[in-house]
Design an enzyme around this catalytic site. Structure first.
Site, PDB file in Angstrom:
ATOM      1  N   ASP A  32      69.012  20.108  10.454  1.00  0.00           N
ATOM      2  CA  ASP A  32      67.541  19.785  10.136  1.00  0.00           C
ATOM      3  C   ASP A  32      66.780  20.833  10.454  1.00  0.00           C
ATOM      4  OD1 ASP A  32      64.990  18.250   9.725  1.00  0.00           O
ATOM      5  OD2 ASP A  32      66.310  16.641   9.493  1.00  0.00           O
ATOM      6  N   ASN A  33      65.667  21.245   9.724  1.00  0.00           N
ATOM      7  CA  ASN A  33      64.848  22.175  10.465  1.00  0.00           C
ATOM      8  C   ASN A  33      63.414  21.349  10.899  1.00  0.00           C
ATOM      9  OD1 ASN A  33      63.653  21.284   7.782  1.00  0.00           O
ATOM     10  ND2 ASN A  33      63.049  23.438   6.993  1.00  0.00           N
ATOM     11  N   THR A  36      60.022  17.825   8.076  1.00  0.00           N
ATOM     12  CA  THR A  36      59.550  16.160   7.646  1.00  0.00           C
ATOM     13  C   THR A  36      60.413  15.538   8.819  1.00  0.00           C
ATOM     14  OG1 THR A  36      60.990  16.166   5.950  1.00  0.00           O
ATOM     15  CG2 THR A  36      58.694  16.715   5.430  1.00  0.00           C
ATOM     16  N   ASP A  57      67.762  25.659   8.764  1.00  0.00           N
ATOM     17  CA  ASP A  57      67.093  25.363   7.353  1.00  0.00           C
ATOM     18  C   ASP A  57      68.330  25.706   6.374  1.00  0.00           C
ATOM     19  OD1 ASP A  57      65.824  25.383   4.873  1.00  0.00           O
ATOM     20  OD2 ASP A  57      64.370  26.917   5.489  1.00  0.00           O
ATOM     21  N   TYR A 146      60.010  17.918  -6.819  1.00  0.00           N
ATOM     22  CA  TYR A 146      61.004  17.243  -6.459  1.00  0.00           C
ATOM     23  C   TYR A 146      61.963  16.916  -7.593  1.00  0.00           C
ATOM     24  CZ  TYR A 146      62.929  13.277  -3.894  1.00  0.00           C
ATOM     25  OH  TYR A 146      63.899  12.503  -3.055  1.00  0.00           O
ATOM     26  N   TYR A 160      80.404  22.226  -9.749  1.00  0.00           N
ATOM     27  CA  TYR A 160      81.445  22.514  -8.534  1.00  0.00           C
ATOM     28  C   TYR A 160      82.509  21.609  -8.834  1.00  0.00           C
ATOM     29  CZ  TYR A 160      79.349  26.336  -5.558  1.00  0.00           C
ATOM     30  OH  TYR A 160      79.002  27.402  -5.168  1.00  0.00           O
TER      31      TYR A 160
END
Ligand code: UDP
Length: 312
Positions: A32-33, A36, A57, A146, A160
């Protein structure tokens, strides 16, 4: 022992997933960076021998040594005010971040699961929304950052799967609530509970006739667990079909808290979907899943958490 990477693992949903995968005996790498997310959500896991937190990140190249069995990509600002404040990061984590996570999964031979969203349906013209509905999204609207990032993420995941034969899952999450939501994330439930507990006016946007269908976080986590262990590569909606208007929802919160807050109306944000309800026929058929926690019970459990938060 399976090893699972959970991106966004310090966020609301990610931290509940960390708990579940630890409880199931996995080794969990939580990445997690913290833009939020918060380490408060995973503090209780610190020092656990099968848990590791990596501050990174995922829109940047991901280095991770050792084997990985599952990659669950949950990193993203996810509330409307978060992604309005962080539009570029939102687009990057849905596109570049998804690409990096897919690349890692491919390199490690891991299974990949993307957290997508009911926002891929936009302001829907079909109700309730089945997975076969292609949606009604404004690409240049405020929510487009988003919605389109998640739509791209789904397309990239299928590419993929088809081109590299990667073992992938696409999860479309409908409005979910529970402990560890941020009081200030701007979403309806934390806003209403915070306001009710502080005795402030409850801000209903528009006339409150717009609807949502809210699911309790434990139901979602169970759905994710089942989806990951299914063989389903097509998108699957996970949500609670119990639909409610936002005005009624605000009134329920006021009644539950015993608050004397009044309801006030504010301007409806741009592109706010008018209706939303998951069609969960596919989840029922493929995962034998359906929600178990009703709103009254889920709201009670969540209120306990927000009481502590407001006191702190
Ligand atoms: N909403 C509201 N007051 C608030 C926050 C949200 O009336 O203080 C409304 C919002 O306009 C939307 C609904 O509640 O119609 C759900 O909003 P939320 O941000 O929780 O999620 P989303 O719009 O992404 O479903």
């Amino acid at each position: 022992m399976p090893r699972t990477l959970i991106t966004g693992g310090a966020g609301f949903l990610g931290s509940h997933l960390c708990d579940r995968f630890i409880a199931e005996g996995h080794e969990v790498v939580c990445m997690d960076n913290l833009i939020t997310g918060s380490t408060d959500n995973i503090a209780h896991l610190a020092g656990h021998e099968r848990f590791r937190f990596v501050h990174h990140d995922v829109s940047q190249y991901i280095f991770l040594e050792g084997p990985v069995d599952n990659v669950l990509h949950f990193a993203s600002p996810a509330s409307p005010i978060d992604y309005l404040e962080l539009p570029i990061q939102t687009l990057k984590v849905g596109s570049l971040g998804t690409h990096n996570c897919l690349g890692l999964a491919k390199a490690k031979g891991a299974r990949f699961l993307i957290a997508s969203t009911s926002e891929v349906y936009g302001d829907p013209l079909i109700h309730p929304q089945p997975e076969t509905y292609w949606g009604n999204v404004n690409p240049v609207g405020l929510r487009g950052v988003y919605d389109e990032a998640k739509r791209f993420a789904e397309a990239m995941t299928m590419a993929y799967h088809r081109y590299h034969g990667l073992d992938t899952r696409i999860l479309r999450i409908f409005n979910t609530y529970g402990p560890r939501m941020r009081l200030d994330d701007g979403r309806a439930l934390p806003a209403f509970m915070g306001q009710a507990l502080r005795g402030e006016p409850i801000t209903v946007f528009g006339d409150g006739s717009q609807t949502r269908s809210f699911q309790y976080v434990d139901d979602l986590v169970e759905g994710i667990w089942r989806l990951l262990h299914s063989g389903e590569h097509e998108p699957v909606n996970i949500g609670n079909p119990d639909e409610v208007s936002i005005l009624e929802f605000a009134q329920e919160v006021v009644a539950l808290t015993g608050s004397d807050s009044e309801i006030v109306h504010k301007e409806l944000p741009a592109d706010d979907p008018k209706i939303r309800q998951p069609d969960i026929t596919r989840a029922r058929a493929v995962l034998d899943w359906e929600p178990r926690v009703d709103r009254a019970e889920g709201l009670r459990r969540t209120l306990e958490y927000f009481r502590e938060q407001v006191r702190a």
